[in-house]
Design a protein around this motif. Structure first.
Motif, PDB file in Angstrom:
ATOM      1  N   SER A  60      34.941  37.951  45.311  1.00 16.26           N
ATOM      2  CA  SER A  60      34.233  37.212  44.266  1.00 16.26           C
ATOM      3  C   SER A  60      34.502  35.717  44.392  1.00 16.26           C
ATOM      4  O   SER A  60      33.705  34.893  43.926  1.00 16.26           O
ATOM      5  N   LYS A  95      36.594  45.070  46.055  1.00 17.82           N
ATOM      6  CA  LYS A  95      37.364  45.841  45.100  1.00 17.82           C
ATOM      7  C   LYS A  95      36.386  46.595  44.201  1.00 17.82           C
ATOM      8  O   LYS A  95      35.332  46.055  43.820  1.00 17.82           O
ATOM      9  N   ALA A  96      36.736  47.823  43.850  1.00 14.50           N
ATOM     10  CA  ALA A  96      35.834  48.635  43.028  1.00 14.50           C
ATOM     11  C   ALA A  96      35.521  47.952  41.700  1.00 14.50           C
ATOM     12  O   ALA A  96      34.405  48.048  41.181  1.00 14.50           O
ATOM     13  N   SER A  97      36.504  47.232  41.160  1.00 11.32           N
ATOM     14  CA  SER A  97      36.325  46.577  39.867  1.00 11.32           C
ATOM     15  C   SER A  97      35.331  45.424  39.918  1.00 11.32           C
ATOM     16  O   SER A  97      34.896  44.930  38.878  1.00 11.32           O
ATOM     17  N   ARG A  98      34.961  44.981  41.139  1.00  2.29           N
ATOM     18  CA  ARG A  98      34.061  43.837  41.289  1.00  2.29           C
ATOM     19  C   ARG A  98      32.621  44.243  41.608  1.00  2.29           C
ATOM     20  O   ARG A  98      31.730  43.384  41.621  1.00  2.29           O
ATOM     21  N   ARG A 124      39.036  50.251  49.376  1.00  2.00           N
ATOM     22  CA  ARG A 124      37.983  49.354  48.925  1.00  2.00           C
ATOM     23  C   ARG A 124      36.700  50.136  48.699  1.00  2.00           C
ATOM     24  O   ARG A 124      36.508  51.228  49.225  1.00  2.00           O
TER      25      ARG A 124
END
Length: 239
Positions: A191, A209-212, A234
């Protein structure tokens, strides 16, 4: 030996690759800094003492350069100039050949090579020192590809980050290096590279990243590929 690829003409499509978590599984700069610190017990002690303050600084974009500089400085106390640092980087790479080669991502290198074979103007832009990325790329015959990275220089008896090739500064450094045309395609996991991805006609997110993932889908054009090139832990679709 360097492979033979078509010459990169100034008007060829510009393709920019991030390095860490894109071509390389992990953070190559952090691996180097860890080795630099572990060369002496007193460096390790200094790093432990600094970690409660400098560690959290690395996690946040506005203070990341300062936090990284603390650990770089600890690892390089006594290093007088960039030439001496380059010797250390070469020593690190030479003594970690197998581990480094194992972190190069084959799928990523296939894509990288395909762009070069097509005659695209390929560039690596990384937060790691450019000398480190060049040395690692030499293992796979891409040492002649232009690399833009974080510039280190003398600071208080050691070395520190003078210009961190990161976030908006990455695009600034790309342009100042003479790559002024539109970025046709950009590959990155981070990001922090949104300025680069958003500047590209065709952005490609790799190994995020999974959260992104949701954020990337929200801020990048519909249909932007989000791929996993074999980076364990990832997210992304397998090509």
């Amino acid at each position: 030996m360097t492979e033979r690829f078509p010459a990169q003409h100034a008007d060829a499509p510009l393709v920019v690759f991030d390095f860490d978590h894109t071509l390389y599984d992990g953070d190559s700069g952090s691996h180097l800094i860890k080795w630099l610190i572990q060369r002496a017990w007193w460096r390790v002690l200094l790093a432990l003492l600094a970690a409660p303050v400098a560690g959290p600084m690395v996690a946040f974009l506005p203070t990341r350069r300062a936090g990284i500089s603390v650990f770089v400085w600890i690892g390089t106390l006594g290093v007088r100039d960039r030439a001496e640092l380059d010797v250390l980087i070469d020593r690190y790479v030479a003594t970690h050949v197998d581990a480094i080669k194992a972190r190069l991502l084959p799928t990523a290198l296939d894509v990288f090579r395909a762009h070069r074979e097509a005659g695209d103007r390929v560039l690596v832009a990384t937060g790691a020192p450019p000398e480190l990325a060049r040395a690692i790329l030499s293992f796979v015959a891409h040492q002649d590809v232009p690399v833009i990275g974080t510039l280190l220089g003398p600071k208080l008896g050691g070395m520190g980050a003078l210009r961190h090739c990161h976030h908006a500064m990455k695009m600034t450094m790309i342009r100042q290096a003479g790559f002024v045309q539109t970025v046709e395609r950009a590959y990155s996991d981070s990001s922090a590279d949104l300025p680069l991805l958003q500047a590209a006609t065709h952005p490609v997110v790799v190994n995020p990243k999974a959260s992104r993932v949701a954020m990337f889908r929200r801020v990048l054009p519909p249909g932007t590929p989000i791929l996993n090139w074999g980076c364990p832990g990832r997210a992304g679709d397998t090509p």
